[in-house]
Design a protein around this motif. Structure first.
Motif, short mmCIF file in Angstrom:
data_model
loop_
_atom_site.label_atom_id
_atom_site.label_comp_id
_atom_site.label_asym_id
_atom_site.label_seq_id
_atom_site.Cartn_x
_atom_site.Cartn_y
_atom_site.Cartn_z
N SER A 190 45.96 39.62 36.43
CA SER A 190 45.83 38.36 37.34
C SER A 190 46.25 37.03 36.38
CB SER A 190 44.51 37.98 37.84
OG SER A 190 43.65 37.88 36.76
N GLY A 191 46.32 37.20 35.11
CA GLY A 191 46.53 36.24 34.42
C GLY A 191 45.21 35.05 34.00
N ARG A 192 44.13 35.52 34.83
CA ARG A 192 43.09 34.73 34.69
C ARG A 192 42.31 34.96 33.59
NH1 ARG A 192 38.99 34.36 39.45
NH2 ARG A 192 38.96 32.03 39.11
N VAL A 216 40.87 37.96 28.94
CA VAL A 216 41.90 37.66 29.82
C VAL A 216 42.28 39.06 30.52
CG1 VAL A 216 44.47 36.85 30.14
CG2 VAL A 216 42.92 36.07 28.26
N THR A 248 37.83 34.31 24.80
CA THR A 248 38.37 34.33 26.06
C THR A 248 38.91 35.38 26.38
OG1 THR A 248 39.28 31.97 25.67
CG2 THR A 248 40.21 33.21 27.38
N TRP A 290 36.61 28.98 33.69
CA TRP A 290 37.87 29.88 34.11
C TRP A 290 39.26 29.02 33.42
CZ3 TRP A 290 37.78 34.59 35.68
CH2 TRP A 290 36.74 35.05 36.16
N VAL A 291 39.84 30.05 32.89
CA VAL A 291 41.29 29.20 32.12
C VAL A 291 42.37 30.35 32.68
CG1 VAL A 291 39.93 28.33 30.28
CG2 VAL A 291 40.96 30.63 30.14
N ARG A 292 43.51 29.71 32.54
CA ARG A 292 44.84 30.59 32.73
C ARG A 292 45.15 30.58 31.35
NH1 ARG A 292 47.63 32.19 36.48
NH2 ARG A 292 49.30 32.89 35.29
N VAL A 293 45.71 31.84 31.10
CA VAL A 293 46.34 32.03 29.47
C VAL A 293 47.65 32.95 30.09
CG1 VAL A 293 45.94 33.45 27.55
CG2 VAL A 293 44.19 32.58 28.50
N ASP A 294 48.74 32.22 29.77
CA ASP A 294 50.07 32.89 29.88
C ASP A 294 50.37 33.55 28.55
OD1 ASP A 294 50.77 32.27 32.40
OD2 ASP A 294 50.95 30.04 31.71
#
Ligand SMILES: [Zn+2]
Ligand SMILES: [Zn+2]
Length: 196
Positions: free
Chosen positions: A93-95, A89, A87, A140-144
């Motif tokens: 954008s955090g995307r 990142v 992934t 597409w994922v969000r990764v904090d």
């Protein structure tokens, strides 16, 4: 960004040999960077990118090479899930885009080059030519990303009450009022045994 051939040359030098895994890793990283619009991951964009890899094989080295993400820079994160996946990142954008190598790409390589005996050779040729959609799936994922996981984060460092070794923030446990490193607090997790 360098061409595929240039990157494969660099990957070969850095990894020690050229193999199907290097080609897959270089292409996976190029695809991820392209999706994020990151053009200079080892230059102007170097603070924008963190990469999570889910396997520790040849492709991992290639992904590190192309992205410039490294364990020692805290920008390469290893999740030992045994999947040919990574992934990429964009911290701005955090995307993130998670890219997985398709299991059927080996079969495609065999169909393309049935006359070549070595599976490794088949795959090395095919993985240069096959389309991204034939090699990978993506989502597409969000990764904090926890700020403590990012480069440059500074916080408390303690001395373990058990062994006396220094330990960075977040890597110790309070046991009976003492602050212990993970190795002293949970000896069953040790990867080593003291030699007599
Ligand atoms: Zn290799
Ligand atoms: Zn300790």
């Amino acid at each position: 960004m360098e061409s595929l051939d240039e990157l494969l040359g660099l990957a070969e030098t850095s990894h020690g040999h050229l193999c199907a895994g290097q080609i897959l890793g270089v292409r996976m990283a190029l695809l991820g960077l392209g999706r994020l619009g990151i053009e200079a991951p080892r230059g102007a964009d170097r603070k924008r990118l963190v990469t999570y890899v889910e396997i520790d094989r040849c492709a991992t080295d290639a992904i590190g090479l192309v992205t410039g993400c490294r364990l020692g820079k805290r920008t390469l994160k290893f999740r030992d899930w045994g999947k040919m996946a990574a992934t990429f990142v964009d911290l701005a954008s955090g995307r993130g885009v998670r890219i997985v190598a398709r299991e059927d790409s080996r079969e495609l390589a065999l169909q393309l080059y049935p006359h070549i005996e070595s599976k490794g050779r088949q795959q090395m040729l095919a993985y240069r030519e096959l389309a991204d959609t034939q090699l990978f799936t993506e989502q597409w994922v969000r990764v904090d990303v926890d700020p403590a996981e990012l480069p440059g984060y500074k916080a408390e460092r303690i001395l373990c009450s058990g062994c006396g070794e220094g330990v960075n923030f977040g890597r110790f446990l309070e046991v009976g009022g003492q602050r212990l490193c993970l190795s002293c607090a949970r000896p069953e997790l040790r990867y080593w045994v003291l030699e007599e």
